[in-house]
Motif scaffolding. Sequence first.
Motif, mmCIF file in Angstrom:
data_model
loop_
_atom_site.group_PDB
_atom_site.id
_atom_site.type_symbol
_atom_site.label_atom_id
_atom_site.label_comp_id
_atom_site.label_asym_id
_atom_site.label_seq_id
_atom_site.Cartn_x
_atom_site.Cartn_y
_atom_site.Cartn_z
ATOM 1 N N UNK A 1 0.859 -0.939 0.129
ATOM 2 C CA UNK A 1 -0.108 -0.133 -0.040
ATOM 3 C C UNK A 1 0.882 1.150 -0.132
ATOM 4 N N UNK A 2 2.224 1.117 0.103
ATOM 5 C CA UNK A 2 2.942 2.376 0.142
ATOM 6 C C UNK A 2 3.954 2.528 -1.200
ATOM 7 N N UNK A 3 3.779 3.554 -1.679
ATOM 8 C CA UNK A 3 4.517 3.692 -3.235
ATOM 9 C C UNK A 3 5.334 5.266 -2.815
ATOM 10 N N UNK A 4 6.247 5.402 -3.715
ATOM 11 C CA UNK A 4 6.879 6.467 -3.926
ATOM 12 C C UNK A 4 6.599 7.381 -5.064
ATOM 13 N N UNK A 5 7.290 8.253 -5.328
ATOM 14 C CA UNK A 5 7.224 9.214 -6.451
ATOM 15 C C UNK A 5 6.780 8.375 -7.771
ATOM 16 N N UNK A 6 7.859 7.596 -8.044
ATOM 17 C CA UNK A 6 7.915 6.620 -9.223
ATOM 18 C C UNK A 6 6.701 5.873 -9.454
ATOM 19 N N UNK A 7 6.267 5.372 -8.040
ATOM 20 C CA UNK A 7 5.045 4.617 -8.270
ATOM 21 C C UNK A 7 3.894 5.265 -8.798
ATOM 22 N N UNK A 8 3.483 6.533 -8.156
ATOM 23 C CA UNK A 8 2.586 7.355 -8.804
ATOM 24 C C UNK A 8 2.742 7.824 -10.170
ATOM 25 N N UNK A 9 4.117 8.087 -10.671
ATOM 26 C CA UNK A 9 4.127 8.385 -12.056
ATOM 27 C C UNK A 9 3.691 7.284 -13.101
ATOM 28 N N UNK A 10 4.226 5.911 -12.694
ATOM 29 C CA UNK A 10 3.656 5.126 -13.357
ATOM 30 C C UNK A 10 2.261 4.861 -13.252
ATOM 31 N N UNK A 11 1.720 4.827 -12.559
ATOM 32 C CA UNK A 11 0.425 4.753 -12.218
ATOM 33 C C UNK A 11 -0.442 5.913 -12.940
ATOM 34 N N UNK A 12 0.071 6.902 -12.846
ATOM 35 C CA UNK A 12 -0.594 8.052 -13.764
ATOM 36 C C UNK A 12 -0.236 7.782 -15.398
ATOM 37 N N UNK A 13 0.870 7.188 -15.625
ATOM 38 C CA UNK A 13 1.380 7.095 -17.030
ATOM 39 C C UNK A 13 0.341 5.852 -17.541
ATOM 40 N N UNK A 14 0.213 4.769 -16.729
ATOM 41 C CA UNK A 14 -0.843 3.481 -16.962
ATOM 42 C C UNK A 14 -2.201 4.167 -17.367
ATOM 43 N N UNK A 15 -2.416 5.111 -16.623
ATOM 44 C CA UNK A 15 -3.974 5.780 -16.576
ATOM 45 C C UNK A 15 -4.024 6.783 -17.553
ATOM 46 N N UNK A 16 -2.937 6.742 -18.556
ATOM 47 C CA UNK A 16 -3.001 7.703 -19.721
ATOM 48 C C UNK A 16 -3.048 9.169 -19.406
ATOM 49 N N UNK A 17 -2.213 9.420 -18.325
ATOM 50 C CA UNK A 17 -1.968 10.966 -17.736
ATOM 51 C C UNK A 17 -0.907 11.388 -18.787
ATOM 52 N N UNK A 18 -1.323 12.634 -19.154
ATOM 53 C CA UNK A 18 -0.296 13.523 -19.846
ATOM 54 C C UNK A 18 0.986 13.763 -18.967
ATOM 55 N N UNK A 19 2.005 14.275 -19.692
ATOM 56 C CA UNK A 19 3.275 15.042 -18.779
ATOM 57 C C UNK A 19 2.888 15.933 -18.143
ATOM 58 N N UNK A 20 1.687 16.720 -18.423
ATOM 59 C CA UNK A 20 1.404 17.810 -17.282
ATOM 60 C C UNK A 20 0.920 17.173 -16.239
#
Length: 198
Positions: free
Chosen positions: A45-64
């Motif tokens: 259940x504990x993630x760092x910044x890279x985890x959040x970045x990967x989740x956002x990218x997997x969810x088709x998040x933009x660079x912004x």
Amino acid sequence: MAARGDIEPEIDSDGDDVNDHCVKLFEKMVLKEKAKPDLPKKEKQLGKGTTMKKVLEAGKGTKDTVRICEASVAPKYQDKKTKTITAQDFVLKVLPEIAMQEAKCKSVSDEPAKKRLKDMKKNMKGAHKKLVEDSGKPAKVDATTKRLTDASGYTGAHKERFDKDGKGKGLDGRVDKDDNTGYVGNYKGKDTYGSAKK
């Protein structure tokens, strides 16, 4: 599907709990990042910044989206010492604030933020389902990899390292061993010294 921990279920049109899918995607990314198949639930259940970045990218998040998360939203909710965030905080606090900040850049009302949040969660649900489907399939091997790993096509010294079934010979395939009998390598009459030639 039941929601995890204290997260309120958010049921979509398919009858799935999108919050639960977001948490599970977060956990899968933590497992990938730590390269360990099994972790205690608390560590999953504990993630760092890279985890959040990967989740956002997997969810088709933009660079912004990633930039907003890394620069202003994540530091607000991360633990100050360990720089970690729980999956629940990510889903309930970080995602809505990212959507709000993205919408704030574009309009004044809250409707675009709600729509953006809904789209992000829907994309994360799709990414989680795809990860689950792909985890059961064997890895695809393209033609080039198949050709390069087919031992029957090897020539020269490489051919000597594999048997006819393509299985490696190990040390026997890599080392030339001398029998140390005292004879010269090309001598054809081994064990014939002293015997009379007929």
